[in-house]
Design an enzyme around this catalytic site. Sequence first.
Site, PDB file in Angstrom:
ATOM      1  N   TYR A  83       2.528   2.436   1.189  1.00  0.00           N
ATOM      2  CA  TYR A  83       1.245   2.081   0.554  1.00  0.00           C
ATOM      3  C   TYR A  83       0.507   3.332   0.101  1.00  0.00           C
ATOM      4  O   TYR A  83       0.146   3.464  -1.074  1.00  0.00           O
ATOM      5  CB  TYR A  83       0.371   1.273   1.525  1.00  0.00           C
ATOM      6  CG  TYR A  83      -1.084   1.188   1.098  1.00  0.00           C
ATOM      7  CD1 TYR A  83      -1.448   0.527  -0.073  1.00  0.00           C
ATOM      8  CD2 TYR A  83      -2.098   1.786   1.855  1.00  0.00           C
ATOM      9  CE1 TYR A  83      -2.790   0.463  -0.478  1.00  0.00           C
ATOM     10  CE2 TYR A  83      -3.430   1.724   1.465  1.00  0.00           C
ATOM     11  CZ  TYR A  83      -3.778   1.061   0.296  1.00  0.00           C
ATOM     12  OH  TYR A  83      -5.090   0.997  -0.098  1.00  0.00           O
ATOM     13  N   LYS A 112      -0.425   4.745  -3.691  1.00  0.00           N
ATOM     14  CA  LYS A 112      -1.795   5.000  -4.159  1.00  0.00           C
ATOM     15  C   LYS A 112      -1.940   6.473  -4.581  1.00  0.00           C
ATOM     16  O   LYS A 112      -2.577   6.771  -5.591  1.00  0.00           O
ATOM     17  CB  LYS A 112      -2.822   4.674  -3.059  1.00  0.00           C
ATOM     18  CG  LYS A 112      -2.978   3.206  -2.731  1.00  0.00           C
ATOM     19  CD  LYS A 112      -3.496   2.355  -3.882  1.00  0.00           C
ATOM     20  CE  LYS A 112      -4.942   2.605  -4.235  1.00  0.00           C
ATOM     21  NZ  LYS A 112      -5.451   1.634  -5.232  1.00  0.00           N
ATOM     22  N   ASP A 170      -8.671   6.664   1.256  1.00  0.00           N
ATOM     23  CA  ASP A 170      -8.566   7.931   2.001  1.00  0.00           C
ATOM     24  C   ASP A 170      -7.159   8.129   2.573  1.00  0.00           C
ATOM     25  O   ASP A 170      -6.814   9.219   3.014  1.00  0.00           O
ATOM     26  CB  ASP A 170      -9.615   8.002   3.128  1.00  0.00           C
ATOM     27  CG  ASP A 170      -9.482   6.902   4.172  1.00  0.00           C
ATOM     28  OD1 ASP A 170      -8.649   5.989   4.002  1.00  0.00           O
ATOM     29  OD2 ASP A 170     -10.228   6.959   5.172  1.00  0.00           O
ATOM     30  N   GLU A 171      -6.347   7.055   2.572  1.00  0.00           N
ATOM     31  CA  GLU A 171      -5.024   7.162   3.197  1.00  0.00           C
ATOM     32  C   GLU A 171      -4.106   8.130   2.442  1.00  0.00           C
ATOM     33  O   GLU A 171      -3.100   8.589   2.986  1.00  0.00           O
ATOM     34  CB  GLU A 171      -4.388   5.776   3.337  1.00  0.00           C
ATOM     35  CG  GLU A 171      -5.291   4.858   4.145  1.00  0.00           C
ATOM     36  CD  GLU A 171      -4.678   3.549   4.605  1.00  0.00           C
ATOM     37  OE1 GLU A 171      -3.447   3.491   4.727  1.00  0.00           O
ATOM     38  OE2 GLU A 171      -5.445   2.606   4.851  1.00  0.00           O
TER      39      GLU A 171
HETATM   40  P1  NAD Z   1      -6.811  -7.078  -1.722  1.00  0.00           P
HETATM   41  O1  NAD Z   1      -5.365  -7.061  -1.333  1.00  0.00           O
HETATM   42  O2  NAD Z   1      -7.779  -7.907  -0.959  1.00  0.00           O
HETATM   43  O3  NAD Z   1      -6.942  -7.513  -3.246  1.00  0.00           O
HETATM   44  C1  NAD Z   1      -6.065  -7.068  -4.247  1.00  0.00           C
HETATM   45  C2  NAD Z   1      -6.253  -7.959  -5.465  1.00  0.00           C
HETATM   46  O4  NAD Z   1      -5.377  -7.491  -6.485  1.00  0.00           O
HETATM   47  C3  NAD Z   1      -5.893  -9.427  -5.197  1.00  0.00           C
HETATM   48  O5  NAD Z   1      -6.877 -10.269  -5.758  1.00  0.00           O
HETATM   49  C4  NAD Z   1      -4.560  -9.604  -5.912  1.00  0.00           C
HETATM   50  O6  NAD Z   1      -4.358 -10.914  -6.406  1.00  0.00           O
HETATM   51  C5  NAD Z   1      -4.694  -8.584  -7.040  1.00  0.00           C
HETATM   52  N1  NAD Z   1      -3.392  -8.132  -7.520  1.00  0.00           N
HETATM   53  C6  NAD Z   1      -2.336  -7.696  -6.774  1.00  0.00           C
HETATM   54  N2  NAD Z   1      -1.299  -7.391  -7.579  1.00  0.00           N
HETATM   55  C7  NAD Z   1      -1.702  -7.624  -8.843  1.00  0.00           C
HETATM   56  C8  NAD Z   1      -1.073  -7.486 -10.116  1.00  0.00           C
HETATM   57  N3  NAD Z   1       0.192  -7.060 -10.210  1.00  0.00           N
HETATM   58  N4  NAD Z   1      -1.776  -7.800 -11.217  1.00  0.00           N
HETATM   59  C9  NAD Z   1      -3.055  -8.234 -11.128  1.00  0.00           C
HETATM   60  N5  NAD Z   1      -3.695  -8.404  -9.954  1.00  0.00           N
HETATM   61  C10 NAD Z   1      -3.028  -8.095  -8.825  1.00  0.00           C
HETATM   62  O7  NAD Z   1      -7.235  -5.542  -1.735  1.00  0.00           O
HETATM   63  P2  NAD Z   1      -8.632  -4.858  -1.372  1.00  0.00           P
HETATM   64  O8  NAD Z   1      -8.657  -4.581   0.079  1.00  0.00           O
HETATM   65  O9  NAD Z   1      -9.737  -5.619  -2.001  1.00  0.00           O
HETATM   66  O10 NAD Z   1      -8.454  -3.459  -2.110  1.00  0.00           O
HETATM   67  C11 NAD Z   1      -8.815  -3.301  -3.476  1.00  0.00           C
HETATM   68  C12 NAD Z   1      -8.553  -1.871  -3.903  1.00  0.00           C
HETATM   69  O11 NAD Z   1      -9.304  -0.980  -3.094  1.00  0.00           O
HETATM   70  C13 NAD Z   1      -7.080  -1.471  -3.773  1.00  0.00           C
HETATM   71  O12 NAD Z   1      -6.756  -0.664  -4.886  1.00  0.00           O
HETATM   72  C14 NAD Z   1      -7.050  -0.659  -2.483  1.00  0.00           C
HETATM   73  O13 NAD Z   1      -6.029   0.304  -2.529  1.00  0.00           O
HETATM   74  C15 NAD Z   1      -8.434  -0.017  -2.505  1.00  0.00           C
HETATM   75  N6  NAD Z   1      -9.001   0.302  -1.194  1.00  0.00           N
HETATM   76  C16 NAD Z   1      -9.032  -0.653  -0.191  1.00  0.00           C
HETATM   77  C17 NAD Z   1      -9.604  -0.337   1.031  1.00  0.00           C
HETATM   78  C18 NAD Z   1      -9.698  -1.373   2.139  1.00  0.00           C
HETATM   79  O14 NAD Z   1     -10.105  -1.033   3.264  1.00  0.00           O
HETATM   80  N7  NAD Z   1      -9.378  -2.626   1.905  1.00  0.00           N
HETATM   81  C19 NAD Z   1     -10.145   0.937   1.263  1.00  0.00           C
HETATM   82  C20 NAD Z   1     -10.088   1.881   0.212  1.00  0.00           C
HETATM   83  C21 NAD Z   1      -9.524   1.553  -1.000  1.00  0.00           C
HETATM   84  P1  TYD Z   2      -5.465  -2.150   8.942  1.00  0.00           P
HETATM   85  O1  TYD Z   2      -6.634  -3.079   8.972  1.00  0.00           O
HETATM   86  O2  TYD Z   2      -4.119  -2.690   8.603  1.00  0.00           O
HETATM   87  O3  TYD Z   2      -5.865  -0.949   7.983  1.00  0.00           O
HETATM   88  P2  TYD Z   2      -5.096   0.474   7.718  1.00  0.00           P
HETATM   89  O4  TYD Z   2      -3.766   0.442   8.321  1.00  0.00           O
HETATM   90  O5  TYD Z   2      -5.032   0.511   6.223  1.00  0.00           O
HETATM   91  O6  TYD Z   2      -5.990   1.512   8.302  1.00  0.00           O
HETATM   92  O7  TYD Z   2      -5.335  -1.472  10.372  1.00  0.00           O
HETATM   93  C1  TYD Z   2      -6.432  -0.768  10.953  1.00  0.00           C
HETATM   94  C2  TYD Z   2      -5.950  -0.168  12.257  1.00  0.00           C
HETATM   95  O8  TYD Z   2      -5.671  -1.240  13.180  1.00  0.00           O
HETATM   96  C3  TYD Z   2      -4.665   0.615  12.126  1.00  0.00           C
HETATM   97  O9  TYD Z   2      -4.698   1.720  13.034  1.00  0.00           O
HETATM   98  C4  TYD Z   2      -3.587  -0.361  12.573  1.00  0.00           C
HETATM   99  C5  TYD Z   2      -4.306  -1.211  13.606  1.00  0.00           C
HETATM  100  N1  TYD Z   2      -3.838  -2.617  13.706  1.00  0.00           N
HETATM  101  C6  TYD Z   2      -3.496  -3.139  14.966  1.00  0.00           C
HETATM  102  O10 TYD Z   2      -3.576  -2.468  16.004  1.00  0.00           O
HETATM  103  N2  TYD Z   2      -3.059  -4.436  15.020  1.00  0.00           N
HETATM  104  C7  TYD Z   2      -2.949  -5.220  13.911  1.00  0.00           C
HETATM  105  O11 TYD Z   2      -2.520  -6.385  14.028  1.00  0.00           O
HETATM  106  C8  TYD Z   2      -3.326  -4.672  12.634  1.00  0.00           C
HETATM  107  C9  TYD Z   2      -3.236  -5.491  11.378  1.00  0.00           C
HETATM  108  C10 TYD Z   2      -3.773  -3.364  12.590  1.00  0.00           C
END
Ligand code: NAD
Ligand code: TYD
Length: 352
Positions: free
Chosen positions: A156, A160, A132-133
């Site tokens: 970031y 995306k 959603d970012e």
């Molecule tokens: P994460 O950072 O935990 O995992 C990313 C994975 O991708 C890791 O296993 C890493 O080794 C692999 N990776 C990174 N670069 C690579 C490359 N060049 N080649 C092959 N593998 C590679 O991320 P996540 O939080 O699990 O997010 C997964 C996806 O979901 C991402 O595309 C992210 O943008 C999206 N997403 C995440 C969130 C969230 O809250 N975490 C929310 C919405 C969407």
């Molecule tokens: P984060 O988990 O990094 O997710 P995103 O930035 O992708 O939303 O951060 C969630 C919220 O928490 C964001 O507003 C930033 C804040 N935050 C802190 O206040 N302290 C921290 O150390 C981190 C990692 C995040």
Amino acid sequence: MKSVLVTGGAGFIGSHVVRRFVKEYPDYQIFNLDALTYAGNLENLRDIEGAPNYTFVKGDITDAIFIDELFTKYRFEGVVHLAAESHVDRSITDPLAFAKTNILGTMILLNAFKNSWEGNWEGKRFYHVSTDEVYGSLGEDGLFTETTAYDPNSPYSASKASSDHFVRAYGETYGLPYVLTNCSNNYGPNHFPEKLIPLFINNIINHKPLPVYGDGNYTRDWLYVIDHARAIDLVFHNGVNAETYNIGGFNEWKNIDLVKLLCAIMDKKLDREAGSSEQLITYVKDRPGHDLRYAIDATKINKELGWEPSVTFEEGLDATVDWFLNNKSWLEHVTSGSYREYYDKQYNSELE
Ligand code: NAD
Ligand code: TYD
């Protein structure tokens, strides 16, 4: 047998997606392609690594020759693309790494998928997992819908957003069949402790300061990772071609309120005096370009595909804390080595 490639399957969300697909679809061959960066961890998948329909492939999505060979060899009919650099703070210190993996890596996968089927698209699908970012920041009111204009603010989210545009462009230009989802902030088991919730769980366990950015009045919309994996399964199988779906749980929290709830849960579970974890809260310098508020309107996926979250935030957070307390060795493994360097660089001058 259907051949499905999951990229980034050793990461946080990817590991839950891989587990779900391996268990739910024994007639699929699931390939997990992951470069095992700092965020990738095969410990996340120990319970299913011996499954007959599961294969792990170590490799980098930015290596075009390797990716082309892999697609030629396995003829993936479906791709669920999650591999990415995913942490906003890291994107501020190293934006180029985000452009390379998130934009170029996505294009290389799209290209390989296109070349391996040459327009024979029947039964094929490329699923791009986004965030959603990409919509930027909301003010105090309103929700992101599928038609909200893209307006990314961090390297970031810009990377995306760019990858989302390329997915759509391959759909329009080459007819490549795709679905795309934009999800809100996830939390749950296996979450890497650089993100807010797992970082603070780890710090509370270790009596370390809880670094709240700015005034703590930033708002995020939180979804349990297992509900996200279930949504991905549903959209992969039932989503309409070339459509976008927003995924979220109508669950907004100001950071400071969330942190106080987490502190209260952990005081109880760790048998500490009520209010003791809250004393660890330390306000630190704000993140540059910090988005004020994210909130998802998940009406479309609910109405069209019947998806809704299965747990409340309180239930999910409780289960998450339990998971971290019961998996301290996982936490110890991922917070050794390079994690310490990252932590010192990101926080130590602020917390001294
Ligand atoms: P994460 O950072 O935990 O995992 C990313 C994975 O991708 C890791 O296993 C890493 O080794 C692999 N990776 C990174 N670069 C690579 C490359 N060049 N080649 C092959 N593998 C590679 O991320 P996540 O939080 O699990 O997010 C997964 C996806 O979901 C991402 O595309 C992210 O943008 C999206 N997403 C995440 C969130 C969230 O809250 N975490 C929310 C919405 C969407
Ligand atoms: P984060 O988990 O990094 O997710 P995103 O930035 O992708 O939303 O951060 C969630 C919220 O928490 C964001 O507003 C930033 C804040 N935050 C802190 O206040 N302290 C921290 O150390 C981190 C990692 C995040």
